[in-house]
Motif scaffolding. Structure first.
Motif, PDB file in Angstrom:
ATOM      1  N   THR A   1      37.111  31.756  25.995  1.00 27.16           N
ATOM      2  CA  THR A   1      36.781  30.747  24.925  1.00 27.16           C
ATOM      3  C   THR A   1      36.777  29.478  25.230  1.00 27.16           C
ATOM      4  O   THR A   1      36.078  28.639  24.975  1.00 27.16           O
ATOM      5  CB  THR A   1      37.465  30.962  23.775  1.00 27.16           C
ATOM      6  OG1 THR A   1      39.107  30.796  24.080  1.00 27.16           O
ATOM      7  CG2 THR A   1      37.455  32.391  23.001  1.00 27.16           C
ATOM      8  N   ARG A   2      37.776  29.094  26.293  1.00 29.19           N
ATOM      9  CA  ARG A   2      37.838  27.691  26.787  1.00 29.19           C
ATOM     10  C   ARG A   2      37.534  27.698  28.261  1.00 29.19           C
ATOM     11  O   ARG A   2      37.066  26.284  28.572  1.00 29.19           O
ATOM     12  CB  ARG A   2      39.317  26.988  26.450  1.00 29.19           C
ATOM     13  CG  ARG A   2      39.434  27.176  25.031  1.00 29.19           C
ATOM     14  CD  ARG A   2      40.732  26.300  24.660  1.00 29.19           C
ATOM     15  NE  ARG A   2      40.429  24.823  24.977  1.00 29.19           N
ATOM     16  CZ  ARG A   2      41.586  23.909  25.392  1.00 29.19           C
ATOM     17  NH1 ARG A   2      42.567  24.310  25.230  1.00 29.19           N
ATOM     18  NH2 ARG A   2      41.294  22.652  25.611  1.00 29.19           N
ATOM     19  N   PHE A   3      37.516  28.680  28.893  1.00 27.96           N
ATOM     20  CA  PHE A   3      37.345  28.342  30.433  1.00 27.96           C
ATOM     21  C   PHE A   3      36.374  29.073  30.942  1.00 27.96           C
ATOM     22  O   PHE A   3      35.819  30.177  30.303  1.00 27.96           O
ATOM     23  CB  PHE A   3      38.715  29.050  30.964  1.00 27.96           C
ATOM     24  CG  PHE A   3      39.948  28.228  30.891  1.00 27.96           C
ATOM     25  CD1 PHE A   3      40.401  27.248  31.644  1.00 27.96           C
ATOM     26  CD2 PHE A   3      40.644  28.306  29.625  1.00 27.96           C
ATOM     27  CE1 PHE A   3      41.651  26.595  31.494  1.00 27.96           C
ATOM     28  CE2 PHE A   3      41.914  27.617  29.362  1.00 27.96           C
ATOM     29  CZ  PHE A   3      42.063  26.683  30.440  1.00 27.96           C
ATOM     30  N   GLU A   4      35.929  28.607  32.163  1.00 26.13           N
ATOM     31  CA  GLU A   4      34.925  29.557  33.046  1.00 26.13           C
ATOM     32  C   GLU A   4      35.630  29.598  34.056  1.00 26.13           C
ATOM     33  O   GLU A   4      35.972  28.435  34.956  1.00 26.13           O
ATOM     34  CB  GLU A   4      33.660  28.747  33.130  1.00 26.13           C
ATOM     35  CG  GLU A   4      32.754  28.923  31.549  1.00 26.13           C
ATOM     36  CD  GLU A   4      31.299  28.182  31.624  1.00 26.13           C
ATOM     37  OE1 GLU A   4      30.526  28.918  32.393  1.00 26.13           O
ATOM     38  OE2 GLU A   4      31.191  27.545  30.881  1.00 26.13           O
ATOM     39  N   ALA A   5      35.718  30.777  34.737  1.00 25.92           N
ATOM     40  CA  ALA A   5      36.522  30.790  35.995  1.00 25.92           C
ATOM     41  C   ALA A   5      35.471  31.691  36.988  1.00 25.92           C
ATOM     42  O   ALA A   5      35.018  32.483  36.585  1.00 25.92           O
ATOM     43  CB  ALA A   5      37.869  31.609  35.858  1.00 25.92           C
ATOM     44  N   LEU A   6      35.580  31.316  38.352  1.00 25.52           N
ATOM     45  CA  LEU A   6      34.950  31.781  39.136  1.00 25.52           C
ATOM     46  C   LEU A   6      35.515  32.372  40.463  1.00 25.52           C
ATOM     47  O   LEU A   6      36.592  31.699  40.609  1.00 25.52           O
ATOM     48  CB  LEU A   6      33.752  30.685  39.715  1.00 25.52           C
ATOM     49  CG  LEU A   6      32.584  30.139  38.871  1.00 25.52           C
ATOM     50  CD1 LEU A   6      31.713  29.145  39.229  1.00 25.52           C
ATOM     51  CD2 LEU A   6      31.790  31.327  38.139  1.00 25.52           C
ATOM     52  N   LYS A   7      34.860  33.300  41.024  1.00 24.28           N
ATOM     53  CA  LYS A   7      35.821  33.653  42.355  1.00 24.28           C
ATOM     54  C   LYS A   7      35.008  33.754  43.537  1.00 24.28           C
ATOM     55  O   LYS A   7      33.533  33.934  43.099  1.00 24.28           O
ATOM     56  CB  LYS A   7      36.394  35.040  42.182  1.00 24.28           C
ATOM     57  CG  LYS A   7      35.179  36.155  41.721  1.00 24.28           C
ATOM     58  CD  LYS A   7      36.080  37.469  41.436  1.00 24.28           C
ATOM     59  CE  LYS A   7      34.759  38.568  41.088  1.00 24.28           C
ATOM     60  NZ  LYS A   7      35.430  39.863  40.651  1.00 24.28           N
ATOM     61  N   VAL A   8      35.407  33.420  44.620  1.00 25.83           N
ATOM     62  CA  VAL A   8      34.485  33.632  45.695  1.00 25.83           C
ATOM     63  C   VAL A   8      34.847  34.956  46.743  1.00 25.83           C
ATOM     64  O   VAL A   8      36.020  35.056  46.914  1.00 25.83           O
ATOM     65  CB  VAL A   8      34.649  32.426  46.860  1.00 25.83           C
ATOM     66  CG1 VAL A   8      33.868  32.583  48.114  1.00 25.83           C
ATOM     67  CG2 VAL A   8      34.541  31.133  46.120  1.00 25.83           C
ATOM     68  N   ILE A   9      34.024  35.693  46.764  1.00 25.05           N
ATOM     69  CA  ILE A   9      34.004  36.917  47.268  1.00 25.05           C
ATOM     70  C   ILE A   9      33.382  37.015  48.644  1.00 25.05           C
ATOM     71  O   ILE A   9      32.362  36.697  48.729  1.00 25.05           O
ATOM     72  CB  ILE A   9      33.589  38.132  46.579  1.00 25.05           C
ATOM     73  CG1 ILE A   9      34.286  37.969  45.089  1.00 25.05           C
ATOM     74  CG2 ILE A   9      33.782  39.737  47.145  1.00 25.05           C
ATOM     75  CD1 ILE A   9      35.824  38.543  44.917  1.00 25.05           C
ATOM     76  N   ASP A  10      34.117  37.396  49.670  1.00 20.43           N
ATOM     77  CA  ASP A  10      33.613  37.897  51.117  1.00 20.43           C
ATOM     78  C   ASP A  10      33.881  39.140  51.556  1.00 20.43           C
ATOM     79  O   ASP A  10      35.228  39.632  51.498  1.00 20.43           O
ATOM     80  CB  ASP A  10      34.023  36.847  52.035  1.00 20.43           C
ATOM     81  CG  ASP A  10      33.443  36.938  53.417  1.00 20.43           C
ATOM     82  OD1 ASP A  10      32.187  37.332  53.310  1.00 20.43           O
ATOM     83  OD2 ASP A  10      33.956  36.685  54.508  1.00 20.43           O
ATOM     84  N   ASN A  11      33.085  40.317  51.647  1.00 22.29           N
ATOM     85  CA  ASN A  11      33.326  41.633  52.112  1.00 22.29           C
ATOM     86  C   ASN A  11      34.110  41.999  50.982  1.00 22.29           C
ATOM     87  O   ASN A  11      35.029  42.804  51.660  1.00 22.29           O
ATOM     88  CB  ASN A  11      33.765  41.627  53.374  1.00 22.29           C
ATOM     89  CG  ASN A  11      32.461  41.124  54.525  1.00 22.29           C
ATOM     90  OD1 ASN A  11      31.479  41.414  54.323  1.00 22.29           O
ATOM     91  ND2 ASN A  11      32.875  40.345  55.661  1.00 22.29           N
ATOM     92  N   GLY A  12      34.154  42.029  49.912  1.00 25.88           N
ATOM     93  CA  GLY A  12      34.994  42.565  48.937  1.00 25.88           C
ATOM     94  C   GLY A  12      36.323  41.897  48.736  1.00 25.88           C
ATOM     95  O   GLY A  12      37.058  42.222  47.945  1.00 25.88           O
ATOM     96  N   LYS A  13      36.627  40.761  49.534  1.00 27.47           N
ATOM     97  CA  LYS A  13      37.998  40.083  49.401  1.00 27.47           C
ATOM     98  C   LYS A  13      37.699  38.878  48.618  1.00 27.47           C
ATOM     99  O   LYS A  13      36.788  38.035  48.876  1.00 27.47           O
ATOM    100  CB  LYS A  13      38.465  39.875  50.863  1.00 27.47           C
ATOM    101  CG  LYS A  13      39.883  39.248  51.143  1.00 27.47           C
ATOM    102  CD  LYS A  13      40.187  38.898  52.569  1.00 27.47           C
ATOM    103  CE  LYS A  13      41.528  38.150  52.400  1.00 27.47           C
ATOM    104  NZ  LYS A  13      41.976  37.821  53.725  1.00 27.47           N
ATOM    105  N   LEU A  14      38.579  38.430  47.994  1.00 29.43           N
ATOM    106  CA  LEU A  14      38.747  37.333  47.110  1.00 29.43           C
ATOM    107  C   LEU A  14      39.432  36.288  48.141  1.00 29.43           C
ATOM    108  O   LEU A  14      40.426  36.419  48.598  1.00 29.43           O
ATOM    109  CB  LEU A  14      39.512  37.560  45.712  1.00 29.43           C
ATOM    110  CG  LEU A  14      39.574  36.224  44.845  1.00 29.43           C
ATOM    111  CD1 LEU A  14      39.374  36.771  43.525  1.00 29.43           C
ATOM    112  CD2 LEU A  14      40.916  35.309  45.122  1.00 29.43           C
TER     113      LEU A  14
END
Length: 148
Positions: free
Chosen positions: A53-66
Motif C-alpha cells: 500500500t505504501r511501498f514498491e519493492a524491487l529485486k535484482v535476480i541473476d540466474n535465479g539468485k537474488l
C-alpha cells in the motif's frame, strides 16, 4: 539479469542480502550505538517494504539468485538500495535506482544515504540537502533529486 517486483516469498532472501551487505558496507562506519540500532531496526524495517500500500519493492535476480534489492515509499522516498558485494561496481545499483525512480510521480525524490553511498547517489544526480547527521548512532546524509 532481471529487475522485478518482490513477493512475500522473497523476504528471507532479501533479509539475508541486506544483512550481508550491511556487515561489510554500513556497520564499519557506525559506532557501537549505531550498530546496535541498525541491527535492531533495519531488518524489521525491510519487512515493512513488503506492504504494497505504501511501498514498491524491487529485486535484482541473476540466474535465479537474488543479488539486489531496493524500495521506494509513497513514490517519493527511497528507503533501501542494496547490491550484493560481489556485484557492486557493475552498474546494477544504477539500473535498480533508475527503476525505482521510474515509479515516482513526484517532483522530488528523497533519501537518507549511508555515508559510504553518498558518492554513488551524487553520481546519479542526488544532492545533499543538509550536512551529515546522526540519529541513535546511525550516520547518514539527507539527499534529494528532482524527478525526471
Amino acid at each position: 539479469m532481471q529487475i522485478i517486483e518482490t513477493t512475500i516469498e522473497d523476504l528471507h532472501s532479501v533479509i539475508e542480502l541486506v544483512a550481508s551487505v550491511s556487515q561489510i558496507d554500513i556497520l564499519p562506519h557506525l559506532n557501537e550505538e549505531g550498530r546496535e540500532t541498525f541491527l535492531s531496526k533495519v531488518l524489521p524495517d525491510v519487512e515493512t517494504t513488503f506492504n504494497k500500500t505504501r511501498f514498491e519493492a524491487l529485486k535484482v535476480i541473476d540466474n535465479g539468485k537474488l543479488i539486489g534489492f531496493g524500495a521506494i515509499r509513497d513514490k517519493d522516498y527511497i528507503t533501501h538500495l542494496f547490491i550484493g558485494n560481489s556485484y557492486q561496481g557493475t552498474g546494477l545499483g544504477k539500473l535498480l535506482l533508475v527503476q525505482l525512480l521510474k515509479r515516482s510521480n513526484r517532483e522530488e525524490v528523497r533519501l537518507r544515504a549511508s555515508v559510504n553511498a553518498v558518492n554513488f547517489y551524487e553520481s546519479q544526480g542526488f544532492k545533499a540537502t543538509d550536512k551529515e547527521a546522526q540519529v541513535n548512532g546511525i550516520r547518514f546524509v539527507p539527499m534529494s533529486r528532482a524527478s525526471t
